[in-house]
Design an enzyme around this catalytic site. Structure first.
Site, mmCIF file in Angstrom:
data_model
loop_
_atom_site.group_PDB
_atom_site.id
_atom_site.type_symbol
_atom_site.label_atom_id
_atom_site.label_comp_id
_atom_site.label_asym_id
_atom_site.label_seq_id
_atom_site.Cartn_x
_atom_site.Cartn_y
_atom_site.Cartn_z
ATOM 1 N N ASP A 83 0.854 -1.189 0.000
ATOM 2 C CA ASP A 83 0.000 0.000 0.000
ATOM 3 C C ASP A 83 0.887 1.236 0.000
ATOM 4 O O ASP A 83 1.978 1.227 0.582
ATOM 5 C CB ASP A 83 -0.976 0.003 1.176
ATOM 6 C CG ASP A 83 -0.292 0.002 2.539
ATOM 7 O OD1 ASP A 83 -0.011 1.091 3.069
ATOM 8 O OD2 ASP A 83 -0.043 -1.092 3.074
ATOM 9 N N ASP A 172 -9.768 3.537 6.095
ATOM 10 C CA ASP A 172 -8.667 3.460 7.058
ATOM 11 C C ASP A 172 -9.112 4.094 8.375
ATOM 12 O O ASP A 172 -9.245 5.314 8.473
ATOM 13 C CB ASP A 172 -7.447 4.193 6.479
ATOM 14 C CG ASP A 172 -6.227 4.135 7.382
ATOM 15 O OD1 ASP A 172 -6.341 3.650 8.519
ATOM 16 O OD2 ASP A 172 -5.158 4.600 6.949
ATOM 17 N N GLU A 174 -7.898 4.449 12.115
ATOM 18 C CA GLU A 174 -6.787 4.255 13.042
ATOM 19 C C GLU A 174 -6.626 5.459 13.945
ATOM 20 O O GLU A 174 -7.444 6.389 13.919
ATOM 21 C CB GLU A 174 -5.498 3.942 12.283
ATOM 22 C CG GLU A 174 -5.031 4.996 11.298
ATOM 23 C CD GLU A 174 -3.749 4.568 10.583
ATOM 24 O OE1 GLU A 174 -2.665 4.694 11.196
ATOM 25 O OE2 GLU A 174 -3.834 4.118 9.412
#
Length: 284
Positions: A83, A172, A174
């Site tokens: 990624d 994503d 996080e």
């Protein structure tokens, strides 16, 4: 007979209606406590350093880079991937392809204000060498709604096409790079924000998106919610010799980000299955 005295607050019915209308319009603009208007006033500012935030950038800071790399699996057991984001700049895709990398996720957007300036080279370049590729969105749930960010993502590279080589978009989730770990939201608030994002993405593309998250963050910020495990494929970061414990709701992982210090680009991943299963994920 009533008498109108000097200084009386009398207004005609028409005047009273006009005043009431003006007040109602004012309230609709500023919002009442607990309404969307009030919530909007408490939004965090837009990200100040989005180019420094990518899938795992905060995992390494909060959870460490882990121990030794896992042994190389057989080609029938997994597929190697990477990624990338703007911090990688122009990526040497041919080098990665020749080393055995067969898929890639590319950061497209963050919040509703940032697009990856290297996106075209990274997203198209990986495809051009033969990889299966997808895009991901770095979430900032305190800056705007899930729906707003999902729409921004789809409008700026995060869409999906049934060409056999485009993975569903990924969200994503996080540690917050700008402040409070959980973005100042309760576990319920974060889960509802993600539901809003996922529902909007599916309405726009027809696909259930992948979720990127670590078990530690998920436990701390969502209360280890099991709301998504039956629907959204899991992309889990853990830098070490095994994938370890999974977040609540998932019985298995789909992608494992196993290192942030791999060859050429840093972040390397393993798809949990043979190449034909990766193709099936892309096909939908």
């Amino acid at each position: 007979m009533s008498v109108l005295r000097s200084g009386s607050p009398y207004r005609s019915p028409r005047s009273r209606a006009l005043v009431a209308g003006a007040l109602l319009a004012t309230v609709s603009l500023v919002g009442l406590p607990g309404t969307a208007g009030a919530a909007a006033r408490h939004r965090a500012p837009e990200p100040t350093h989005p180019a420094q935030d990518w899938a795992g950038s905060q995992i390494a800071k909060h959870e460490g880079r882990g121990g030794p790399l896992p042994p190389l699996p057989s080609l029938t057991a997994s597929v190697e991937g990477v990624d990338v984001s703007s911090h990688n700049g122009s990526v040497a895709w041919s080098t990665l392809w020749n080393s055995g990398v067969k898929f890639a996720y590319v950061k497209a957007t963050e919040s509703t204000s940032y697009t990856n300036p290297s996106f075209a080279q990274q997203y198209n370049g990986s495809y051009d060498v033969g990889m299966i590729r997808g895009a991901y969105h770095f979430a900032t749930p305190d800056t705007s709604s899930g729906a707003a960010q999902a729409n921004y993502f789809v409008d700026h590279g995060g869409g999906w096409s049934k060409d056999g080589r485009t993975l569903p978009g990924a969200l994503d989730m996080e540690y917050n790079p700008y402040g409070s770990t959980c973005y100042g939201l309760s576990a319920t608030g974060l889960v509802n924000w993600m539901k809003d994002w996922f529902a909007t993405y599916k309405a726009r593309t027809g696909r259930d998106a992948v979720v990127y998250t670590s078990t530690s963050w998920w436990k701390q910020c969502t209360g280890n919610s099991g709301a998504f495990g039956a629907i959204n494929p899991l992309w889990v970061p853990r830098y070490g010799s095994s994938v370890g414990e999974l977040p609540g709701g998932w019985g298995f992982h789909t992608i494992w980000q196993y290192t942030s210090t791999g060859a050429t680009v840093g972040d390397h991943n393993r798809f949990n299955g043979a190449y034909d299963r990766l193709q099936a994920l892309a096909d939908g």
